[in-house]
Structures are given as C-alpha cells and as structure tokens.
Design a protein around this motif. Structure first.
Motif, PDB file in Angstrom:
ATOM      1  N   PHE A  30      15.558   1.824 -28.131  1.00  0.00           N
ATOM      2  CA  PHE A  30      16.325   1.027 -29.008  1.00  0.00           C
ATOM      3  C   PHE A  30      15.412   0.290 -30.109  1.00  0.00           C
ATOM      4  CE2 PHE A  30      19.922   0.367 -25.804  1.00  0.00           C
ATOM      5  CZ  PHE A  30      20.429   1.595 -25.774  1.00  0.00           C
ATOM      6  N   VAL A  31      14.448  -0.292 -29.583  1.00  0.00           N
ATOM      7  CA  VAL A  31      13.125  -0.976 -30.390  1.00  0.00           C
ATOM      8  C   VAL A  31      12.708   0.023 -31.493  1.00  0.00           C
ATOM      9  CG1 VAL A  31      11.305  -2.307 -30.674  1.00  0.00           C
ATOM     10  CG2 VAL A  31      12.990  -3.089 -28.875  1.00  0.00           C
ATOM     11  N   ILE A  32      12.414   1.116 -30.894  1.00  0.00           N
ATOM     12  CA  ILE A  32      11.709   2.299 -31.775  1.00  0.00           C
ATOM     13  C   ILE A  32      12.687   2.695 -32.858  1.00  0.00           C
ATOM     14  CG2 ILE A  32      10.672   4.561 -31.585  1.00  0.00           C
ATOM     15  CD1 ILE A  32       9.006   2.409 -30.520  1.00  0.00           C
ATOM     16  N   ASP A  33      13.869   3.026 -32.427  1.00  0.00           N
ATOM     17  CA  ASP A  33      14.816   3.323 -33.311  1.00  0.00           C
ATOM     18  C   ASP A  33      15.255   2.557 -34.406  1.00  0.00           C
ATOM     19  OD1 ASP A  33      15.252   5.800 -31.854  1.00  0.00           O
ATOM     20  OD2 ASP A  33      16.739   5.052 -30.785  1.00  0.00           O
ATOM     21  N   GLY A  34      15.189   1.047 -34.074  1.00  0.00           N
ATOM     22  CA  GLY A  34      15.346   0.129 -34.586  1.00  0.00           C
ATOM     23  C   GLY A  34      14.379  -0.016 -35.803  1.00  0.00           C
ATOM     24  N   CYS A  35      13.301   0.149 -35.491  1.00  0.00           N
ATOM     25  CA  CYS A  35      11.889   0.176 -36.434  1.00  0.00           C
ATOM     26  C   CYS A  35      12.246   1.043 -37.533  1.00  0.00           C
ATOM     27  CB  CYS A  35      10.673   0.253 -35.856  1.00  0.00           C
ATOM     28  SG  CYS A  35      10.266  -1.066 -34.736  1.00  0.00           S
ATOM     29  N   THR A  40      13.637   2.714 -43.201  1.00  0.00           N
ATOM     30  CA  THR A  40      14.713   3.676 -43.968  1.00  0.00           C
ATOM     31  C   THR A  40      15.557   2.629 -44.925  1.00  0.00           C
ATOM     32  OG1 THR A  40      14.740   5.120 -42.198  1.00  0.00           O
ATOM     33  CG2 THR A  40      16.508   5.501 -43.713  1.00  0.00           C
ATOM     34  N   LYS A  41      16.202   1.826 -44.274  1.00  0.00           N
ATOM     35  CA  LYS A  41      17.096   0.880 -44.997  1.00  0.00           C
ATOM     36  C   LYS A  41      16.249  -0.023 -45.938  1.00  0.00           C
ATOM     37  CE  LYS A  41      20.742   0.366 -41.655  1.00  0.00           C
ATOM     38  NZ  LYS A  41      21.615   1.114 -42.333  1.00  0.00           N
ATOM     39  N   ALA A  42      15.004  -0.322 -45.360  1.00  0.00           N
ATOM     40  CA  ALA A  42      14.344  -1.312 -46.603  1.00  0.00           C
ATOM     41  C   ALA A  42      13.918  -0.322 -47.729  1.00  0.00           C
ATOM     42  CB  ALA A  42      12.990  -1.688 -45.820  1.00  0.00           C
ATOM     43  N   GLY A  69      29.038   1.503 -41.228  1.00  0.00           N
ATOM     44  CA  GLY A  69      29.125   3.077 -40.823  1.00  0.00           C
ATOM     45  C   GLY A  69      28.458   3.227 -39.748  1.00  0.00           C
ATOM     46  N   THR A  70      27.155   2.646 -39.524  1.00  0.00           N
ATOM     47  CA  THR A  70      26.311   2.933 -38.447  1.00  0.00           C
ATOM     48  C   THR A  70      26.903   2.609 -37.151  1.00  0.00           C
ATOM     49  OG1 THR A  70      24.512   2.873 -39.647  1.00  0.00           O
ATOM     50  CG2 THR A  70      24.078   2.894 -37.409  1.00  0.00           C
ATOM     51  N   VAL A  71      27.386   1.128 -37.163  1.00  0.00           N
ATOM     52  CA  VAL A  71      28.160   0.524 -36.029  1.00  0.00           C
ATOM     53  C   VAL A  71      29.458   1.412 -35.510  1.00  0.00           C
ATOM     54  CG1 VAL A  71      29.560  -1.285 -35.308  1.00  0.00           C
ATOM     55  CG2 VAL A  71      27.446  -1.874 -36.527  1.00  0.00           C
ATOM     56  N   VAL A  72      30.387   1.987 -36.363  1.00  0.00           N
ATOM     57  CA  VAL A  72      31.354   2.579 -36.086  1.00  0.00           C
ATOM     58  C   VAL A  72      31.079   3.747 -35.253  1.00  0.00           C
ATOM     59  CG1 VAL A  72      33.299   3.979 -36.905  1.00  0.00           C
ATOM     60  CG2 VAL A  72      32.931   1.673 -37.728  1.00  0.00           C
ATOM     61  N   SER A  73      29.927   4.675 -36.003  1.00  0.00           N
ATOM     62  CA  SER A  73      29.306   5.689 -35.273  1.00  0.00           C
ATOM     63  C   SER A  73      28.763   5.455 -34.047  1.00  0.00           C
ATOM     64  CB  SER A  73      28.213   6.374 -36.386  1.00  0.00           C
ATOM     65  OG  SER A  73      27.731   7.587 -35.702  1.00  0.00           O
ATOM     66  N   THR A  74      28.227   4.353 -33.752  1.00  0.00           N
ATOM     67  CA  THR A  74      27.544   4.070 -32.747  1.00  0.00           C
ATOM     68  C   THR A  74      28.593   3.771 -31.325  1.00  0.00           C
ATOM     69  OG1 THR A  74      25.667   3.265 -33.674  1.00  0.00           O
ATOM     70  CG2 THR A  74      25.767   2.484 -31.338  1.00  0.00           C
ATOM     71  N   THR A  75      29.632   2.993 -31.884  1.00  0.00           N
ATOM     72  CA  THR A  75      30.582   2.650 -30.928  1.00  0.00           C
ATOM     73  C   THR A  75      31.530   3.922 -30.354  1.00  0.00           C
ATOM     74  OG1 THR A  75      31.929   1.880 -32.574  1.00  0.00           O
ATOM     75  CG2 THR A  75      30.784   0.258 -31.124  1.00  0.00           C
ATOM     76  N   PRO A 123      18.263  -4.627 -33.773  1.00  0.00           N
ATOM     77  CA  PRO A 123      17.006  -4.271 -34.115  1.00  0.00           C
ATOM     78  C   PRO A 123      16.854  -3.777 -35.534  1.00  0.00           C
ATOM     79  CG  PRO A 123      16.943  -3.285 -31.931  1.00  0.00           C
ATOM     80  CD  PRO A 123      18.231  -3.725 -32.413  1.00  0.00           C
ATOM     81  N   SER A 124      17.774  -3.074 -36.031  1.00  0.00           N
ATOM     82  CA  SER A 124      17.531  -2.352 -37.288  1.00  0.00           C
ATOM     83  C   SER A 124      18.157  -3.690 -38.273  1.00  0.00           C
ATOM     84  CB  SER A 124      18.763  -1.162 -37.452  1.00  0.00           C
ATOM     85  OG  SER A 124      18.554  -0.785 -38.876  1.00  0.00           O
ATOM     86  N   LEU A 125      19.473  -4.274 -37.809  1.00  0.00           N
ATOM     87  CA  LEU A 125      19.982  -5.329 -38.494  1.00  0.00           C
ATOM     88  C   LEU A 125      18.826  -6.353 -38.842  1.00  0.00           C
ATOM     89  CD1 LEU A 125      22.462  -6.982 -39.767  1.00  0.00           C
ATOM     90  CD2 LEU A 125      22.687  -7.729 -37.369  1.00  0.00           C
ATOM     91  N   ALA A 126      18.125  -6.675 -37.835  1.00  0.00           N
ATOM     92  CA  ALA A 126      17.285  -7.792 -38.256  1.00  0.00           C
ATOM     93  C   ALA A 126      16.216  -7.564 -39.046  1.00  0.00           C
ATOM     94  CB  ALA A 126      16.592  -8.384 -36.793  1.00  0.00           C
ATOM     95  N   GLY A 127      15.653  -6.354 -38.849  1.00  0.00           N
ATOM     96  CA  GLY A 127      14.461  -5.899 -39.673  1.00  0.00           C
ATOM     97  C   GLY A 127      14.740  -5.917 -41.273  1.00  0.00           C
ATOM     98  N   ALA A 128      16.092  -4.978 -41.500  1.00  0.00           N
ATOM     99  CA  ALA A 128      16.520  -4.887 -42.816  1.00  0.00           C
ATOM    100  C   ALA A 128      16.693  -6.176 -43.597  1.00  0.00           C
ATOM    101  CB  ALA A 128      17.637  -3.863 -42.684  1.00  0.00           C
ATOM    102  N   THR A 129      17.501  -7.111 -42.702  1.00  0.00           N
ATOM    103  CA  THR A 129      18.069  -8.330 -43.101  1.00  0.00           C
ATOM    104  C   THR A 129      16.612  -9.099 -43.728  1.00  0.00           C
ATOM    105  OG1 THR A 129      20.007  -8.423 -41.759  1.00  0.00           O
ATOM    106  CG2 THR A 129      19.002 -10.566 -42.778  1.00  0.00           C
TER     107      THR A 129
END
Length: 263
Positions: A30-35, A40-42, A69-75, A123-129
């Motif tokens: 999860f951490v790797i994917d989040g990084c 990407t988002k940055a 969109g990512t949240v809906v796809s993930t859930t 992880p992706s939310l925190a980094g991109a924010t």
C-alpha cells in the motif's frame, strides 16, 4: 441456538482482527502504491495543469474528483471479494455457522471494505495533499472535520458497495454495475467541479446534484481541505453523510435478509 449480542460482539471482534491481520501483511504494498500515486498526482496537478492555465482553485477541485474516482474504483474492487465468495468460495457458509447475528456479518463486510479502501488511498492522499500545499499553499485543512468527513465517506462507499454485493446478481453486477449505478453516482454530482460553479452555470443541474450523496462527499472534502469558500460547508455535508450511511445501512439489512435467508 440462542445467539446473544455479547456472543456476536466476540465473534465480530475475532473476524475483524483476522481481517486486519491479513490487511497488515499488505501495508508495504500500500505504501509503495501510495508513493507511485503521489508522484503521478503531483506531476499532473502541480505541474501539468498549471502549464495548461488551470487556476489553483480548479486544481484543488479536480484533485478531489480524481481522488474520489480512485476511491470508488477501490471500494468496488474490495466489494468484489464478497461477490466472488457468494458465487465461488462460500466462506459465508462457515461464517453463518458461528454464534453471530447476521446483521453483525454485514457490518463486518462493510467495515472491512471501508478499511481496506482507506488503507489503499490514504498514502496517496497524504502525499499529494502535501505537494499541493507546498506548490500552491491552497491546503487549509481543518483536522477534526476532515477526519469526520473522511471516515463517513469511506463508511458510506463501503456500505453502498457491500449493499450492491448483497442485493445484485453476480452476472448483472459484473456487467452493469458501472454504467447503471456507479457512473451516474459519480458524474451526476459535484465530483469533478465545485458545486458552486455547477450551480452558477446550470442551477437545475446543481439542485439535482444535491440529491446525490457523492456531492456531500466531494464538497465535504473540499471544504475541510481548502476552506469553506471552496465548497458546501462541512456543517451541512457531515449530517448529510450520516443520513446517507444510515440509509445505505438499512438497504444493506434488507439485502442481507434476502441473500442469507431467502425463504
């Protein structure tokens, strides 16, 4: 067998602990994917969009839309575990033999779906924010309201997708869920653009968006991340999200009875 509430709570806790243990084995991924998602988002939101002339306010709104969109796809992906189990593995048959009331089972499935999705996205939310704040200084997070909106958003989507898993046939869900349920849920809302901009451009559609719970997910995140001037106030979004969670929970109770006790 007379199943008590205390029995159900003990079994619920044991099953949840098992799911969390399995989840902990994937935290590294999860951490790797989040990084990767953060980078990407940055690039997209902090560098490419400004080059194309997007204002910081619009960048923040689009960022929330991309995230949702990512949240809906993930859930959706997490809810497929329930669907596949009903169709193939039938672990649910074992769980039904345990001393636990059936409504505790759907609570377990909805909560596990929500937690799994949150661990993947956070992880992706925190980094991109962080990148948005460093680049534009537009992030003005109100911590406690943001946490409430964040938790309620995942509970709503986790419960909703679990409800779909319980109430829809496997074949229908696999082929029709996205075009007939999830796409309208996402795009007939203010997911992509701030509700105030939608209402100013097309008031009728803005009013229609207010009937969609996803609007309150998007606007709640915007107002708690970027300030109340960038969305509907979280004082409105939080009660509406609570109502949405309760209503989807009621539909899930009905779906549970039909699926697990069809007679």
């Amino acid at each position: 067998m007379n199943i008590t509430v205390s029995d159900s709570i003990r079994v619920f806790y044991a099953l949840l602990s098992r799911d969390l243990y399995v989840l902990s084995k994937h935290l590294y991924n999860f951490v790797i994917d989040g990084c990767i998602g953060t980078v990407t988002k940055a690039l997209i939101f902090c560098y490419f969009f400004p080059l194309m002339g997007a204002s910081p306010d619009l960048i923040g709104a689009l960022y929330i839309g991309s995230l949702l969109g990512t949240v809906v796809s993930t859930t959706y992906g997490q809810s497929l575990r329930i669907v596949f189990d009903f169709k193939f593995n039938r672990i649910i048959d074992y769980q039904l033999t345990l001393p636990i009331k059936t409504h505790f089972l759907w609570m377990l499935h909805a909560l596990t779906t929500s937690i799994n999705a949150a661990c993947i996205i956070t992880p992706s939310l925190a980094g991109a924010t962080l990148f948005l704040h460093l680049k534009f200084g537009i992030v003005k997070m109100q911590v406690i309201p943001f946490i409430l909106v964040y938790i309620l958003s995942f509970l709503f989507l986790g419960t909703l997708l679990t409800t779909f898993a319980y109430t829809l046939r496997y074949e229908w869900l696999m082929t029709n869920l996205w075009p007939r349920r999830l796409s309208p849920l996402m795009y007939f809302s203010s997911m992509l653009f701030p509700w105030k901009s939608i209402y100013a451009f097309w008031p009728s559609f803005g009013v229609l968006c207010l009937c969609n719970p996803m609007t309150y997910v998007a606007e709640g995140l915007r107002s708690t991340l970027f300030g109340p001037e960038h969305g509907i106030s979280y004082t409105i979004c939080i009660p509406m999200l609570i109502v949405s969670v309760v209503l989807t929970g009621m539909f899930l109770v009905i779906g549970t009875k039909k699926k697990l006790n069809p007679v």
